[in-house]
Design a protein around this motif. Structure first.
Motif, PDB file in Angstrom:
ATOM      1  N   UNK A 163       0.827  -1.205   0.000  1.00 32.27           N
ATOM      2  CA  UNK A 163       0.000   0.000   0.000  1.00 32.27           C
ATOM      3  C   UNK A 163       0.858   1.251   0.000  1.00 32.27           C
ATOM      4  N   UNK A 164       1.946   1.214   0.775  1.00 32.31           N
ATOM      5  CA  UNK A 164       2.874   2.344   0.800  1.00 32.31           C
ATOM      6  C   UNK A 164       3.562   2.500  -0.552  1.00 32.31           C
ATOM      7  N   UNK A 165       3.963   1.374  -1.148  1.00 31.19           N
ATOM      8  CA  UNK A 165       4.616   1.429  -2.469  1.00 31.19           C
ATOM      9  C   UNK A 165       3.676   2.050  -3.501  1.00 31.19           C
ATOM     10  N   UNK A 166       2.418   1.661  -3.463  1.00 33.36           N
ATOM     11  CA  UNK A 166       1.455   2.232  -4.407  1.00 33.36           C
ATOM     12  C   UNK A 166       1.303   3.737  -4.177  1.00 33.36           C
ATOM     13  N   UNK A 167       1.224   4.156  -2.920  1.00 33.27           N
ATOM     14  CA  UNK A 167       1.108   5.583  -2.608  1.00 33.27           C
ATOM     15  C   UNK A 167       2.313   6.358  -3.131  1.00 33.27           C
ATOM     16  N   UNK A 168       3.501   5.792  -2.952  1.00 31.05           N
ATOM     17  CA  UNK A 168       4.730   6.443  -3.427  1.00 31.05           C
ATOM     18  C   UNK A 168       4.723   6.570  -4.946  1.00 31.05           C
ATOM     19  N   UNK A 169       4.290   5.515  -5.640  1.00 28.02           N
ATOM     20  CA  UNK A 169       4.263   5.566  -7.105  1.00 28.02           C
ATOM     21  C   UNK A 169       3.269   6.604  -7.604  1.00 28.02           C
TER      22      UNK A 169
END
Length: 269
Positions: A95-101
């Motif tokens: 979820x954090x990776x998606x937010x960063x992208x």
């Protein structure tokens, strides 16, 4: 074991928001420095076909540049949701990776529209490729029941395909370039696979969020296509640019897609 109110637990809970916020501040600051010091290179007209006239100013296309803040806001909103309300099918890390992208879509696209440089154009498309590769790989991994390592490997392979497409020079009807075509195909394939996964009963995804994201993307694409140079919506010196609306709608679609992921029960991802 620390209780719910302990500093360690609070830090862990807030980590997705902190990481995403640092990414937002760092990437936007780096873009500002790149524009000030000319790190992106000379203006070669990259992105000049999206209607807005280039100004003789620090920011060449103000509307098409500043509208990318929508991605930063969307990414931060996703990170807040991860920190405060959970992630459903996604782990906190994904979820954090998606937010960063999603956040990186903002300065990536802004780099092109602000400078119209060749490097700015590369940053724009690679921010798009990163997100599309995530969407495709996450859907494929769930469809094929892959473990996290399978998802990660597929993500790298798909990003490699995007790189090949980016350096393949070809004019493609409607979407203009090979890279844009691959980006569109990856998103569409990802959404189709999500429907298949849902139809098999392998998840409890609330498909309404996914359909809402797809509907917003379709509306955004229509505006993108009619707002290019010579299009019926093109007004080069207007501060209300169709391509800027495309950016804002894409940010909304990214948020809706996250809500689609977060509507499912927890899983490996």
């Amino acid at each position: 074991m620390p209780d719910a109110d302990s500093p360690g637990t609070a830090r862990s809970r807030n980590r997705p928001l902190i990481v995403t916020a640092l990414t937002a501040v760092g990437s936007v600051s780096l873009l500002g420095a790149a524009l000030v010091f000319g790190w992106l290179g000379p203006d070669v007209g990259r992105g000049g076909s999206f209607c807005e006239a280039a100004r003789d100013a620090f920011i060449k296309q103000p509307a098409n540049t500043l509208s990318n803040l929508g991605f930063v806001v969307a990414g931060l909103a996703i990170a807040w949701h991860v920190s405060r309300r959970g992630t459903g099918a996604l782990s906190a890390s994904l979820g954090t990776a998606y937010a960063v992208l999603v956040v990186l879509l903002g300065p990536g696209s802004a780099a092109m529209h602000a400078s119209q440089s060749a490097l700015g154009g590369r940053l724009d498309v690679y921010s798009m490729y990163l997100l599309a590769s995530f969407v495709f790989s996450y859907a494929a991994a769930r469809l094929l029941a892959l473990l996290f390592a399978g998802f990660a490997g597929l993500f790298v392979v798909v990003l490699g395909v995007c790189t090949i497409a980016e350096f393949t020079s070809a004019d493609v009807p409607v979407v203009m370039t090979t890279g844009n075509a691959v980006f569109a195909v990856l998103l569409l394939a990802g959404l189709v696979m999500e429907v298949v996964v849902r139809s098999r009963g392998a998840s409890r995804l609330d498909l309404r969020w996914g359909l809402a994201s797809a509907a917003v993307l379709v509306a955004a694409f229509v505006i993108w296509n009619t707002g290019k140079d010579g299009g019926p919506l093109c007004e080069p010196y207007s501060l209300l640019q169709p391509h800027a609306v495309w950016h804002v709608l894409d940010a909304v679609a990214a948020w809706l897609l996250f809500r689609f992921y977060a509507s499912s029960r927890p899983g490996w991802g």
